[in-house]
Design an enzyme around this catalytic site. Structure first.
Site, mmCIF file in Angstrom:
data_model
loop_
_atom_site.group_PDB
_atom_site.id
_atom_site.type_symbol
_atom_site.label_atom_id
_atom_site.label_comp_id
_atom_site.label_asym_id
_atom_site.label_seq_id
_atom_site.Cartn_x
_atom_site.Cartn_y
_atom_site.Cartn_z
ATOM 1 N N GLY A 68 6.898 2.204 55.237
ATOM 2 C CA GLY A 68 7.778 1.577 54.280
ATOM 3 C C GLY A 68 7.227 1.481 52.871
ATOM 4 N N ASP A 278 -0.452 6.037 62.919
ATOM 5 C CA ASP A 278 0.724 5.987 62.055
ATOM 6 C C ASP A 278 1.801 6.978 62.500
ATOM 7 O OD1 ASP A 278 2.002 4.838 59.800
ATOM 8 O OD2 ASP A 278 1.534 6.607 58.617
ATOM 9 N N CYS A 351 -2.259 26.148 61.858
ATOM 10 C CA CYS A 351 -3.510 26.859 62.098
ATOM 11 C C CYS A 351 -3.712 28.039 61.153
ATOM 12 C CB CYS A 351 -3.577 27.338 63.555
ATOM 13 S SG CYS A 351 -4.990 28.398 63.918
#
Length: 385
Positions: A68, A278, A351
């Protein structure tokens, strides 16, 4: 005390005054739809700060405020946080705060406070206006660049240590020089490029059209690296370049995505809920709550340890045998959803881009290492030199 960690604290959960098209956190509000306010209470704030200090070896103790939009908590919330840190810190220890903002709410009152209390402030800018405004919009679809730049100027005016976070998407990644020269023109000193990888299971690529392609990502970093080497090394700190250069000095990575194992950057939500990461704020990765368990116990829990160790344990053989493994270590687990050329699952989507970039900068790193080794007896050379 716990091992090295950094906690992303969400004082207002996923609440935000913007609706950036690529935001992965806005949807986390669904986890707490019946919870009423998303603002962290004073009681939970105090409990968290005391537990964080008790769990930390670090000096200074680092606090990291995220969203947020964390400024929605209000300036008085952070004044209280700072007061609580001073209350619970043992004599001789100090605290440092970092906060990540979209910049649109910054004004001189915030600038004075952030400077006074030495907040390291991250601000999200995706390049010049035409690129920034592709994704970073208000809920009404309005552009935000001018408001963000105004907020950035507040940080500059008050001489606040500022890190710019630039999300690299399919829109801005084709323009490395334009993006980098823009950041140079506004006086950037600390700069982070964050690759946008959004899943879309309906597409063959497995990602949205807005996601950066691996090749464009590697080409962007390589191009900016060349400009940085020629003009700005030692003047502008670019996070991924600093991480790459650590290899020259046999230093461990500081950025979680490049560490051998992860789990050191968990999340605490507004109500005290503790999640593994997160990018994994979901019921599967819910570890506990600081109202029922100490932060130190949550950090050391079997669930959190298993989450962190899974990164290295699930590396495909293709990665294990890679000549730039030590620079990447498979990157973030959230991006490891494609298959290797041999058909083994768990390869990182980015990658090819990382291999391109790390091999591009490898000759410079090896040359730097040689210089460093030669100067060991006469002086020192470090990434900060």
């Amino acid at each position: 005390m716990a091992d090295d960690f950094q906690i992303f604290v969400k004082p207002v959960g996923a609440a935000c005054n913007l609706a950036c098209r690529y935001c992965y956190y806005l949807g986390k509000k669904d986890l707490y739809r019946s919870a009423g306010t998303l603002k962290m209470s004073g009681d939970i704030l105090e409990k968290y700060i005391k537990q964080h200090i008790d769990a930390s070896y670090d000096d200074p103790v680092f606090f990291s405020w995220h969203g947020g939009e964390p400024l929605l908590a209000g300036i008085d919330f952070y004044k209280k946080a700072v007061a609580l840190q001073k209350k619970y810190l043992p004599s001789g220890r100090a605290a440092v705060n970092g906060i990540q903002t979209n910049g649109t709410l910054l004004n001189d009152e915030w600038g004075h406070f952030l400077k006074l209390e030495n907040f390291i402030t991250g601000i999200s800018i995706d390049g010049p206006a035409d690129l920034h405004d592709k994704h970073r919009l208000t809920p009404a679809g309005q552009k935000t660049f001018e408001k963000v730049l105004k907020g950035y100027k507040v940080l500059r005016k008050h001489e606040i240590t500022t890190e710019i976070l630039c999300v690299l998407s399919s829109d801005n990644s084709p323009y490395p020089s334009e993006v980098y020269n823009f950041f140079r023109s506004i006086g950037a000193i600390y700069l982070t490029f964050l690759p946008l990888v959004e899943r879309d299971y309906s597409k063959t690529s497995g990602v949205t059209d807005a996601s950066v392609s691996p090749d464009k990502y590697g080409q962007f970093l390589s191009s900016v690296f060349d400009e940085w080497i020629m003009q700005d090394i030692g003047k502008i700190k670019i996070q991924i370049f600093e991480e790459a250069l650590r290899a020259a000095f046999n230093q461990e990575h500081t950025l979680c995505i490049f560490k051998v194992d992860c789990g050191g950057v968990p999340v605490i939500e507004h109500n005290g809920d503790f999640y593994s990461c997160d990018h994994f704020v979901d019921r599967e990765h819910f570890i506990g709550n600081i109202n029922r368990s100490s932060l130190e116990d949550l950090l050391a829990s079997q669930g959190q340890k298993a989450f962190g160790l899974a990164k290295s344990k699930t590396l495909p053989r293709y990665c294990v045998d890679c000549d730039v493994l030590s620079m990447c270590n498979g990157e973030c687990p959230k991006n490891r959803f494609i298959t290797t050329p041999g058909g083994e699952p768990g390869l990182n989507y980015l990658c090819a881009g990382y291999k391109l970039f790390f091999n591009h900068c490898k000759p410079f790193i090896e040359a730097l290492r040689e210089i460093w080794l030669q100067q060991q007896t006469t002086g020192s050379l470090s990434p900060d030199a």
